[in-house]
Design a protein around this motif. Structure first.
Motif, PDB file in Angstrom:
ATOM      1  N   MET A 173       0.845  -1.158   0.251  1.00 57.17           N
ATOM      2  CA  MET A 173      -0.047   0.009  -0.176  1.00 57.17           C
ATOM      3  C   MET A 173       1.105   1.395   0.117  1.00 57.17           C
ATOM      4  O   MET A 173       1.922   1.279   0.871  1.00 57.17           O
ATOM      5  CB  MET A 173      -0.845   0.425   1.074  1.00 57.17           C
ATOM      6  N   ASN A 174       0.555   2.462  -0.671  1.00 56.93           N
ATOM      7  CA  ASN A 174       1.224   3.119  -0.891  1.00 56.93           C
ATOM      8  C   ASN A 174       0.843   4.642   0.142  1.00 56.93           C
ATOM      9  O   ASN A 174      -0.356   4.845  -0.053  1.00 56.93           O
ATOM     10  CB  ASN A 174       0.838   4.028  -2.157  1.00 56.93           C
ATOM     11  N   ILE A 175       1.168   4.465   1.116  1.00 51.82           N
ATOM     12  CA  ILE A 175       0.007   5.013   2.624  1.00 51.82           C
ATOM     13  C   ILE A 175       0.860   6.904   2.760  1.00 51.82           C
ATOM     14  O   ILE A 175       1.799   7.307   2.906  1.00 51.82           O
ATOM     15  CB  ILE A 175      -0.045   4.469   4.158  1.00 51.82           C
ATOM     16  N   THR A 176      -0.397   7.466   2.388  1.00 48.46           N
ATOM     17  CA  THR A 176       0.549   9.033   2.982  1.00 48.46           C
ATOM     18  C   THR A 176      -0.122  10.093   3.543  1.00 48.46           C
ATOM     19  O   THR A 176      -1.082   9.321   4.130  1.00 48.46           O
ATOM     20  CB  THR A 176      -0.017  10.050   1.879  1.00 48.46           C
ATOM     21  N   LYS A 177       0.114  11.099   4.331  1.00 45.06           N
ATOM     22  CA  LYS A 177      -0.666  12.114   5.333  1.00 45.06           C
ATOM     23  C   LYS A 177      -0.230  13.863   5.275  1.00 45.06           C
ATOM     24  O   LYS A 177       0.663  13.655   4.275  1.00 45.06           O
ATOM     25  CB  LYS A 177       0.172  11.133   6.652  1.00 45.06           C
ATOM     26  N   GLY A 178      -1.215  14.033   4.971  1.00 42.47           N
ATOM     27  CA  GLY A 178      -1.182  15.794   5.506  1.00 42.47           C
ATOM     28  C   GLY A 178      -1.733  16.076   4.710  1.00 42.47           C
ATOM     29  O   GLY A 178      -3.042  15.133   3.775  1.00 42.47           O
ATOM     30  N   ILE A 179      -2.122  17.280   4.737  1.00 38.01           N
ATOM     31  CA  ILE A 179      -2.851  17.626   3.580  1.00 38.01           C
ATOM     32  C   ILE A 179      -2.865  18.155   2.094  1.00 38.01           C
ATOM     33  O   ILE A 179      -1.822  18.192   2.045  1.00 38.01           O
ATOM     34  CB  ILE A 179      -3.675  19.155   4.637  1.00 38.01           C
ATOM     35  N   ILE A 180      -3.553  17.898   1.299  1.00 39.73           N
ATOM     36  CA  ILE A 180      -3.729  17.634   0.346  1.00 39.73           C
ATOM     37  C   ILE A 180      -4.526  18.718  -0.546  1.00 39.73           C
ATOM     38  O   ILE A 180      -6.390  18.692  -0.373  1.00 39.73           O
ATOM     39  CB  ILE A 180      -4.109  16.352  -0.855  1.00 39.73           C
ATOM     40  N   ALA A 181      -3.665  19.752  -1.739  1.00 35.72           N
ATOM     41  CA  ALA A 181      -4.191  20.903  -1.377  1.00 35.72           C
ATOM     42  C   ALA A 181      -4.656  20.749  -2.928  1.00 35.72           C
ATOM     43  O   ALA A 181      -3.794  20.498  -4.293  1.00 35.72           O
ATOM     44  CB  ALA A 181      -2.962  22.105  -1.205  1.00 35.72           C
ATOM     45  N   LYS A 182      -5.694  20.815  -3.246  1.00 37.09           N
ATOM     46  CA  LYS A 182      -7.107  20.706  -4.752  1.00 37.09           C
ATOM     47  C   LYS A 182      -7.386  21.197  -5.028  1.00 37.09           C
ATOM     48  O   LYS A 182      -8.001  22.469  -3.783  1.00 37.09           O
ATOM     49  CB  LYS A 182      -7.448  19.022  -4.097  1.00 37.09           C
ATOM     50  N   ALA A 183      -8.406  21.751  -6.016  1.00 40.15           N
ATOM     51  CA  ALA A 183      -9.341  22.974  -6.570  1.00 40.15           C
ATOM     52  C   ALA A 183     -10.891  21.474  -6.230  1.00 40.15           C
ATOM     53  O   ALA A 183     -10.627  21.357  -5.645  1.00 40.15           O
ATOM     54  CB  ALA A 183      -9.488  22.155  -8.451  1.00 40.15           C
ATOM     55  N   GLN A 184     -11.400  23.130  -5.586  1.00 35.94           N
ATOM     56  CA  GLN A 184     -12.609  23.374  -5.213  1.00 35.94           C
ATOM     57  C   GLN A 184     -13.580  23.535  -5.896  1.00 35.94           C
ATOM     58  O   GLN A 184     -13.799  23.644  -7.193  1.00 35.94           O
ATOM     59  CB  GLN A 184     -12.319  24.608  -4.213  1.00 35.94           C
ATOM     60  N   LYS A 185     -15.054  22.538  -5.291  1.00 32.50           N
ATOM     61  CA  LYS A 185     -15.634  22.850  -6.035  1.00 32.50           C
ATOM     62  C   LYS A 185     -16.954  22.829  -4.947  1.00 32.50           C
ATOM     63  O   LYS A 185     -17.075  22.845  -3.532  1.00 32.50           O
ATOM     64  CB  LYS A 185     -16.744  20.853  -6.105  1.00 32.50           C
ATOM     65  N   VAL A 186     -17.570  24.300  -5.424  1.00 32.01           N
ATOM     66  CA  VAL A 186     -17.680  25.589  -4.567  1.00 32.01           C
ATOM     67  C   VAL A 186     -19.538  25.096  -5.458  1.00 32.01           C
ATOM     68  O   VAL A 186     -19.415  25.521  -6.553  1.00 32.01           O
ATOM     69  CB  VAL A 186     -17.494  26.689  -4.016  1.00 32.01           C
ATOM     70  N   VAL A 187     -20.461  25.642  -3.801  1.00 25.80           N
ATOM     71  CA  VAL A 187     -21.507  26.225  -4.207  1.00 25.80           C
ATOM     72  C   VAL A 187     -22.505  27.200  -3.690  1.00 25.80           C
ATOM     73  O   VAL A 187     -22.331  26.764  -1.933  1.00 25.80           O
ATOM     74  CB  VAL A 187     -22.817  25.318  -4.296  1.00 25.80           C
ATOM     75  N   ILE A 188     -22.664  28.626  -4.576  1.00 23.66           N
ATOM     76  CA  ILE A 188     -22.970  29.412  -3.463  1.00 23.66           C
ATOM     77  C   ILE A 188     -24.391  29.388  -4.349  1.00 23.66           C
ATOM     78  O   ILE A 188     -24.714  29.690  -5.459  1.00 23.66           O
ATOM     79  CB  ILE A 188     -22.633  30.782  -4.406  1.00 23.66           C
ATOM     80  N   TYR A 189     -25.419  29.664  -3.331  1.00 27.24           N
ATOM     81  CA  TYR A 189     -27.127  29.797  -3.078  1.00 27.24           C
ATOM     82  C   TYR A 189     -27.565  31.228  -2.539  1.00 27.24           C
ATOM     83  O   TYR A 189     -26.738  31.594  -0.629  1.00 27.24           O
ATOM     84  CB  TYR A 189     -27.724  28.639  -3.359  1.00 27.24           C
ATOM     85  N   GLY A 190     -28.631  31.743  -2.561  1.00 26.70           N
ATOM     86  CA  GLY A 190     -29.394  32.631  -2.022  1.00 26.70           C
ATOM     87  C   GLY A 190     -30.121  33.172  -2.479  1.00 26.70           C
ATOM     88  O   GLY A 190     -30.329  32.752  -3.727  1.00 26.70           O
ATOM     89  N   PRO A 191     -30.957  34.022  -2.192  1.00 24.81           N
ATOM     90  CA  PRO A 191     -32.086  34.677  -2.430  1.00 24.81           C
ATOM     91  C   PRO A 191     -31.170  36.232  -3.954  1.00 24.81           C
ATOM     92  O   PRO A 191     -30.346  36.254  -4.190  1.00 24.81           O
ATOM     93  CB  PRO A 191     -32.496  36.340  -1.461  1.00 24.81           C
ATOM     94  N   GLU A 192     -32.468  36.175  -4.679  1.00 21.65           N
ATOM     95  CA  GLU A 192     -31.849  37.342  -6.069  1.00 21.65           C
ATOM     96  C   GLU A 192     -31.347  38.005  -5.490  1.00 21.65           C
ATOM     97  O   GLU A 192     -31.854  39.400  -4.729  1.00 21.65           O
ATOM     98  CB  GLU A 192     -33.213  36.231  -6.869  1.00 21.65           C
ATOM     99  N   GLY A 193     -30.716  38.698  -6.464  1.00 19.54           N
ATOM    100  CA  GLY A 193     -29.989  39.903  -5.874  1.00 19.54           C
ATOM    101  C   GLY A 193     -29.023  40.365  -4.581  1.00 19.54           C
ATOM    102  O   GLY A 193     -28.780  41.750  -4.268  1.00 19.54           O
TER     103      GLY A 193
END
Length: 356
Positions: free
Chosen positions: A1-21
């Motif tokens: 097994m290839n075991i790693t440790k630590g935070i992996i920085a990667k591009a994000q998937k973001v949803v922004i929602y709210g009322p119009e305007g």
């Protein structure tokens, strides 16, 4: 097994929602080097890069593929509500239905969930290349009743489809996202001089990052429950991201240098004379599309450089209409079929008509 440790920085998937305007588009425009799929004209007063508005589901899927070859760091779909309506239209045209309800026994909503799942997988491919994906959406207030409690209350949710599609589309989008940010106005209710009356004051824009009985939200970065609605509140997440994958490859792999050819003065003079005497015999190919062709097909024709003669050849060669049928007599249903089966139409064009 290839075991790693630590935070992996990667591009994000973001949803922004709210009322119009409230400013969802403005917030999305502050993400790193964005390009917009502007479906509602929300970016007209914002200086951003924007792609052509897709007129069909197939065109939107093609656009996602094209983003892979551009040098943007963020792809914004503004809004995903509209993308879902394109998907519904695509499924109805493909199956010859007039409404998603016509499928019967809820099968139309199952197909919708499957197609939205494929759509989200394509967006995930962008994040694997190092491109952030931001989906904006409107909010709706829905009456919610917990099975283990007495009574019900109102809560904000993603405005995706109607009551039935909520069971498929909205949960898929929320599960797919790394961050779901709910934007709203912070309002305080106070008592007036008349103790029986109250009024609302305030109105400062806030962004909520964690789940609450009154709204859906989440994040994986330990953000405070409530922050100011500005990109500065989440900037640290994106400042430490690695460069795009294709940029890394270009930097790591040396590009071969073309050999320098020595040209004698006589050869150079001969080349100049040839260029002056022999005009360009291959004029630039221009595609003029008659206005009678629906936008859902016309946009795909422009994207793939298909002429009106070639589209009619596809119709004739495919056996849809007789060879002498004028373009004015092509029925609306056939245009819809072509837009939802564009890959098959292009394959017929390239293999049997253009003979590629």
């Amino acid at each position: 097994m290839n075991i790693t440790k630590g935070i992996i920085a990667k591009a994000q998937k973001v949803v922004i929602y709210g009322p119009e305007g409230i400013g969802k588009t403005t917030l999305a425009s502050q993400f790193p080097n964005p390009v917009f799929c502007d479906t509602e004209g929300s970016t007209r007063n914002i200086d951003v890069f924007r792609a052509d508005k897709p007129s069909s589901w197939q065109m939107l899927m093609n656009q996602i593929e094209e983003v892979k070859h551009e040098n943007f760091q963020t792809y914004v779909i503004d809004s995903v509500d509209w993308a879902e309506s394109l998907c519904v239209e695509y499924l109805c045209q493909k199956e010859g239905k007039t409404s998603i309800e016509d499928f019967g026994y809820g099968s139309g909503y199952i197909k919708l969930g499957e197609e939205i799942g494929r759509f989200l997988n394509k967006l995930t491919d962008l994040t694997e290349m190092g491109i952030n994906v931001v989906l904006t959406a409107h909010a709706q207030i829905k009456r919610f009743e917990r099975p283990d409690e007495m009574g019900a209350y109102d809560r904000y949710e993603l405005k995706l489809g109607n009551k039935k599609t909520q069971s498929t589309t909205a949960p898929l989008v929320k599960e797919w996202a790394d961050m779901v940010l709910f934007c709203n106005y912070q309002v305080t209710v106070i008592s007036t001089d008349n103790k029986n009356k109250k009024k609302a004051v305030g109105g400062q824009r806030k962004m909520y990052t964690t789940h609450n009985p009154a709204w859906d939200a989440k994040n994986r970065f330990g953000l405070p429950d409530e922050v100011d609605m500005s990109y500065e509140s989440i900037r640290f997440i994106f400042d430490n991201l690695p460069p795009r994958m294709n940029e890394v490859i270009q930097q790591a792999v040396p590009q071969p240098q073309a050999p320098v050819q020595q040209v004698s003065p006589v050869q150079e003079k001969m080349q100049q004379l040839v260029q002056q005497e022999i005009p360009n015999l291959e004029p630039e190919r221009t595609v003029e599309i008659p206005p009678i062709i629906p936008a859902s097909v016309a946009d795909l024709m422009k994207l793939n450089n298909v002429t009106s003669d070639e589209i009619m050849a596809i119709i004739h060669q495919g056996g849809f209409m007789p060879n002498d049928t004028p373009i004015e007599n092509v029925p609306t249903e056939l245009w819809g079929y072509l837009s939802t089966n564009w890959d098959k139409a292009l394959n017929l064009l390239n293999t049997q008509i253009r003979n590629f």
